[in-house]
Design an enzyme around this catalytic site. Sequence first.
Site, PDB file in Angstrom:
ATOM      1  N   SER A  75       0.816  -1.218   0.000  1.00 18.47           N
ATOM      2  CA  SER A  75       0.000   0.000   0.000  1.00 18.47           C
ATOM      3  C   SER A  75       0.847   1.265   0.000  1.00 18.47           C
ATOM      4  O   SER A  75       0.472   2.265  -0.622  1.00 18.47           O
ATOM      5  CB  SER A  75      -0.942  -0.003   1.209  1.00 18.47           C
ATOM      6  OG  SER A  75      -0.200  -0.015   2.419  1.00 18.47           O
ATOM      7  N   ASP A  86       1.322  -0.147   8.244  1.00 19.38           N
ATOM      8  CA  ASP A  86       2.722  -0.566   8.235  1.00 19.38           C
ATOM      9  C   ASP A  86       3.345  -0.317   6.865  1.00 19.38           C
ATOM     10  O   ASP A  86       2.643   0.039   5.906  1.00 19.38           O
ATOM     11  CB  ASP A  86       2.862  -2.041   8.640  1.00 19.38           C
ATOM     12  CG  ASP A  86       2.188  -2.986   7.641  1.00 19.38           C
ATOM     13  OD1 ASP A  86       1.519  -2.499   6.703  1.00 19.38           O
ATOM     14  OD2 ASP A  86       2.329  -4.208   7.795  1.00 19.38           O
ATOM     15  N   ASP A  88       5.735  -2.186   3.997  1.00 24.49           N
ATOM     16  CA  ASP A  88       6.373  -3.408   3.513  1.00 24.49           C
ATOM     17  C   ASP A  88       7.661  -3.029   2.794  1.00 24.49           C
ATOM     18  O   ASP A  88       7.643  -2.209   1.865  1.00 24.49           O
ATOM     19  CB  ASP A  88       5.446  -4.160   2.553  1.00 24.49           C
ATOM     20  CG  ASP A  88       4.173  -4.628   3.240  1.00 24.49           C
ATOM     21  OD1 ASP A  88       4.283  -5.223   4.318  1.00 24.49           O
ATOM     22  OD2 ASP A  88       3.075  -4.391   2.691  1.00 24.49           O
ATOM     23  N   ASP A 140       7.599  -4.480   7.908  1.00 23.72           N
ATOM     24  CA  ASP A 140       7.989  -5.841   7.558  1.00 23.72           C
ATOM     25  C   ASP A 140       9.197  -5.740   6.638  1.00 23.72           C
ATOM     26  O   ASP A 140       9.156  -5.011   5.636  1.00 23.72           O
ATOM     27  CB  ASP A 140       6.867  -6.588   6.835  1.00 23.72           C
ATOM     28  CG  ASP A 140       5.746  -6.998   7.762  1.00 23.72           C
ATOM     29  OD1 ASP A 140       5.885  -6.783   8.982  1.00 23.72           O
ATOM     30  OD2 ASP A 140       4.730  -7.525   7.282  1.00 23.72           O
ATOM     31  N   LYS A 201     -10.804  -0.357  -0.626  1.00 26.53           N
ATOM     32  CA  LYS A 201     -10.180  -0.918   0.582  1.00 26.53           C
ATOM     33  C   LYS A 201     -11.009  -0.569   1.820  1.00 26.53           C
ATOM     34  O   LYS A 201     -11.226  -1.430   2.697  1.00 26.53           O
ATOM     35  CB  LYS A 201      -8.745  -0.396   0.727  1.00 26.53           C
ATOM     36  CG  LYS A 201      -7.747  -1.071  -0.207  1.00 26.53           C
ATOM     37  CD  LYS A 201      -6.440  -0.296  -0.291  1.00 26.53           C
ATOM     38  CE  LYS A 201      -5.672  -0.279   0.999  1.00 26.53           C
ATOM     39  NZ  LYS A 201      -4.967  -1.543   1.272  1.00 26.53           N
ATOM     40  N   TYR A 210     -11.980  -8.180   4.180  1.00 29.12           N
ATOM     41  CA  TYR A 210     -10.589  -7.805   3.899  1.00 29.12           C
ATOM     42  C   TYR A 210      -9.665  -8.676   4.744  1.00 29.12           C
ATOM     43  O   TYR A 210      -9.319  -8.323   5.868  1.00 29.12           O
ATOM     44  CB  TYR A 210     -10.373  -6.322   4.227  1.00 29.12           C
ATOM     45  CG  TYR A 210      -9.074  -5.738   3.701  1.00 29.12           C
ATOM     46  CD1 TYR A 210      -9.068  -4.935   2.569  1.00 29.12           C
ATOM     47  CD2 TYR A 210      -7.866  -5.972   4.345  1.00 29.12           C
ATOM     48  CE1 TYR A 210      -7.885  -4.378   2.097  1.00 29.12           C
ATOM     49  CE2 TYR A 210      -6.685  -5.430   3.876  1.00 29.12           C
ATOM     50  CZ  TYR A 210      -6.698  -4.628   2.755  1.00 29.12           C
ATOM     51  OH  TYR A 210      -5.530  -4.086   2.279  1.00 29.12           O
TER      52      TYR A 210
END
Length: 411
Positions: A75, A86, A88, A140, A201, A210
Amino acid sequence: MPYLNQRIKKLTHELTQCLEKHDVFDSDSGLQQRLLVLGKLNELVKRWIYDISIVKGKSEAEAKVTGGKICTFGSYRLGVHGKGADIDTLVIAPRHIDRSDFFHSMKERLEDCKEVKHLRAIEDAYVPVIKLEFDGIEMDMLFARLALSNIPVNLDLLDINMLRNLDHKCVRSLNGCRVTDAILSLVPIHENFKLALRAIKLWAKRRGIYSNALGFLGGVSWSMLVARTCQLYPNAVAAVIVQKFFFVFSTWNWPNPVLLRKMDENVELDLPVWDPRINPSDKYHLMPIITPAYPQQNSTFNVSHSTLAVMKEEFTRGRNICNDIALGKKCWDDLFELFSFFSLYRHYMVITATAKSQEHYLKWTGLVESKIRILIGKLEYNGGIDLAHVNCKTFNPEPVTYVIPLCILSV
């Protein structure tokens, strides 16, 4: 025609206002904080690669030009992240740096960093990952070692040659960045895509559909569905894309796959790809949405008969509401109405995950959650059960014994 254009602009403006009310946009200070954190982390990674290169016998001159970098995906890379989301990330390293270096010396370096909290290394996962919180932002971190002596600044991860001589874990780690970049390259107008994706979303989260792990769709799958809608209506503005999204997928003939581009053929790398003509198990996928970067995979293999039925019903609901919005009978708030799970059914099953410590709790609940879709599949084979509908929302009591009703199934 002028009136129609004004009406469409008004609907898009109202959609934006509605999304702002639901707080889906990050603040300017939040954006700056993310850039600052990524910059610090990138410098930390570069310094680590340099130090490891020296340890492994490289000269100072060689170590300085070795390169290495952090790439984002998901995202944040798509430009649709919200507050508190968060990030990625993927650490890309040259061939003399291996995964064990990442999960040991890099992990130790992160643990010594004062900005880092709640670090967990999951080296044996399907896609190995380090999870952490850096200056208040959850992240992450994946790792991929390329078959290159140096990592160039202008590295093109969509180049299929980047996958040569890599193990499967590195290929899977690279897949997130490659898929995200491919989606952006295949979307006609980025701004319209991003606003429409934010809307979808939000809708999916508020309607309880979701979650990739629980058999619904995750972020990348929703992104691909919106991207496909943008391809079908390349000049449409965000409000129209949202309306067409529900029209297209409420009438889609599943299990016909959703493809953003043709499948790659005659590729010399011979990596496993989704292909029901060759792989018998692929024939049983109920809602295939195929990633656009080689090796193409089905991002929705977790979907079950029950979760597909729930999503079909939500697509139809969304189409009907969007038709009424276009006629001025309803507003966008009606589309985003919160799903009332506990008023739908007579019978419910509660799954509770218990652990004695925070560390054990995180691992245990993650394992339990990953098995719920298997339970759903077993329930579907029971002739007395029409639908096994899993609730994506978890309920967390006071963290004394870490007892969590992880999911609730309607039967």
